[in-house]
Design an enzyme around this catalytic site. Structure first.
Site, PDB file in Angstrom:
ATOM      1  N   LYS A   1      10.230 -33.891  24.927  1.00  0.00           N
ATOM      2  CA  LYS A   1      10.485 -34.474  23.603  1.00  0.00           C
ATOM      3  C   LYS A   1      11.927 -34.967  23.606  1.00  0.00           C
ATOM      4  O   LYS A   1      12.868 -34.168  23.708  1.00  0.00           O
ATOM      5  CB  LYS A   1      10.245 -33.446  22.491  1.00  0.00           C
ATOM      6  CG  LYS A   1      10.458 -34.026  21.094  1.00  0.00           C
ATOM      7  CD  LYS A   1       9.885 -33.143  19.994  1.00  0.00           C
ATOM      8  CE  LYS A   1      10.158 -33.733  18.623  1.00  0.00           C
ATOM      9  NZ  LYS A   1       9.469 -33.027  17.529  1.00  0.00           N
TER      10      LYS A   1
ATOM     11  N   GLU B   1      12.643 -29.929  24.841  1.00  0.00           N
ATOM     12  CA  GLU B   1      13.303 -30.853  23.907  1.00  0.00           C
ATOM     13  C   GLU B   1      14.823 -30.746  23.986  1.00  0.00           C
ATOM     14  O   GLU B   1      15.448 -29.991  23.242  1.00  0.00           O
ATOM     15  CB  GLU B   1      12.861 -30.599  22.457  1.00  0.00           C
ATOM     16  CG  GLU B   1      13.481 -31.597  21.490  1.00  0.00           C
ATOM     17  CD  GLU B   1      13.124 -31.346  20.026  1.00  0.00           C
ATOM     18  OE1 GLU B   1      13.481 -32.190  19.180  1.00  0.00           O
ATOM     19  OE2 GLU B   1      12.513 -30.302  19.723  1.00  0.00           O
TER      20      GLU B   1
END
Length: 299
Positions: free
Chosen positions: A217, A180
Site C-alpha cells: 500500500k 504500507e
C-alpha cells in the site's frame, strides 16, 4: 479459515477489478473521521460511546446497497470492528458471506516519534494472539502503516526492514500482509524518498521465498507508473494506493495515471457522507464515491 474460502478470496483480490475500502480509523483518527461525518465531540462521552458511533457509521457504509463485492474487493477493519457484529454476524464474516468483500485487519499499534525522517511502528507484543483471532474470524489479510517524512536513506531502510520482518510473522500465521510504508504527501523531497523506497522494497521482495506473497500500500507517486516493477514482481499480489490527504477527485486522477495500481482509500471514500443524510441521500452519495474510485482503479 477453510482453504476453499481463502482461495476464493485470493482469486478475487488477484483478478477482479475493484478497490479496497479502508475502514480502519483507530483511536487517534476516529474523532476526525466522525467530525467529517458531521458529528462533533459533544455528541459522545468517552471512548466506548465514540467507538459505538464509528461502528454505526461503518455499519451504515457496509450495509448500504451501494457497497458490494462487484466493485469493492476488500475492506480493512480495525480490531474494535472485528470484535463487533454487523446485522447479527461478526463483522469480518458479514463482509464475506453477505457482501463478497474480502476482510483485512489493521494490526499496527500506531507510530513512534520521528527518527531519521521516518516514523516506525510501535512494538506489537500481542501480535500473535491478534493474528490467531483474525484467522479464527475468517480474515484474509492484514495492514500495518509506517510513515516516511524525509528522503533519509537510513530511515527508509529501517521502515522497510521493519515492515518485512513483521510481514513474515503475518505470513507464517497464514495471512496476507499489506505492507504500507506511506510517503507523506508533504515530504519536501518526495520523489527522492520514493526512489529510495522503491529500491528498498525491491531488495526485500527479492529475498522472499516463492510462496511468500504480499501486498503493498503506497502513496500515489510523483512520477506516473513509478512502481511498475513492484506491481509486476512475482511476490506481489496487488499494489494499492492510499489517498494520503488528497481530495477524492485528485486521488482518483492520480490513480488513473498509474496502471495496475488500485485504490485503498479511507477519507477519500467517505468524503461527502454525513450522519444527517437520509438513507436515500447516503446511498446515493456512497454509490457515486464507490463508482468514481472503481473507475479510477480500472483505468
Amino acid at each position: 479459515m477453510a482453504a476453499e474460502a481463502k482461495t476464493e478470496m485470493l482469486n478475487k483480490v488477484l483478478n477482479q477489478d475493484g478497490f479496497i475500502a479502508a475502514l480502519d480509523q483507530s483511536g487517534g483518527s476516529t474523532p476526525k473521521a466522525l467530525k467529517l461525518y458531521g458529528l462533533s465531540e459533544s455528541d459522545w462521552s468517552g471512548d466506548e460511546q465514540m467507538f459505538d458511533m464509528v461502528h454505526q457509521m461503518r455499519t451504515r457504509i457496509v450495509t448500504s446497497r451501494a457497497f458490494a463485492g462487484n466493485r469493492v474487493l476488500g475492506a480493512i477493519l480495525f480490531e474494535n470492528t472485528l470484535d463487533r457484529e454487523i446485522e447479527g454476524k461478526p463483522s469480518s464474516r458479514y463482509l464475506w458471506q453477505e457482501k463478497q468483500v474480502v476482510p483485512f485487519l489493521k494490526v499496527d499499534k500506531g507510530l513512534l516519534d520521528e527518527t531519521d525522517g521516518v516514523q516506525l511502528m510501535k512494538p506489537m507484543p500481542g501480535l500473535d494472539a491478534l493474528l490467531s483471532k483474525a484467522v479464527a474470524q475468517g480474515v484474509f489479510g492484514t495492514k500495518m502503516r509506517s510513515v516516511i517524512k524525509q528522503a533519509n536513506a537510513a530511515g527508509i531502510s529501517a521502515v522497510v526492514a521493519q515492515q518485512f520482518e513483521v510481514g513474515k510473522q503475518i505470513l507464517a500465521a497464514g495471512l496476507t500482509p499489506i505492507i504500507e510504508p506511506e510517503v507523506d504527501i508533504h515530504c519536501p523531497d518526495k520523489a527522492e524518498a520514493e526512489a529510495l523506497l522503491k529500491q528498498a522494497l525491491l531488495a526485500e521482495l527479492d529475498k522472499l521465498e516463492a510462496e511468500q506473497k504480499v501486498m503493498l500500500k503506497l502513496t500515489l507517486p510523483n512520477e506516473d507508473n513509478f512502481y511498475r516493477e513492484c506491481i509486476e514482481h512475482p511476490n506481489v499480489i496487488r499494489v494499492v494506493a492510499l489517498s494520503g490527504g488528497y481530495s477524492r477527485d485528485d486521488a482518483n486522477l492520480k490513480l488513473s495515471h498509474n496502471q495496475g495500481m488500485i485504490a485503498s482509500f479511507s477519507r477519500a471514500l467517505t468524503e461527502g457522507l454525513s450522519a444527517k443524510q437520509s438513507q436515500e441521500e447516503f446511498d446515493s452519495a456512497l454509490d457515486k464515491a464507490i463508482e468514481s474510485i472503481y473507475q479510477a482503479s480500472k483505468a
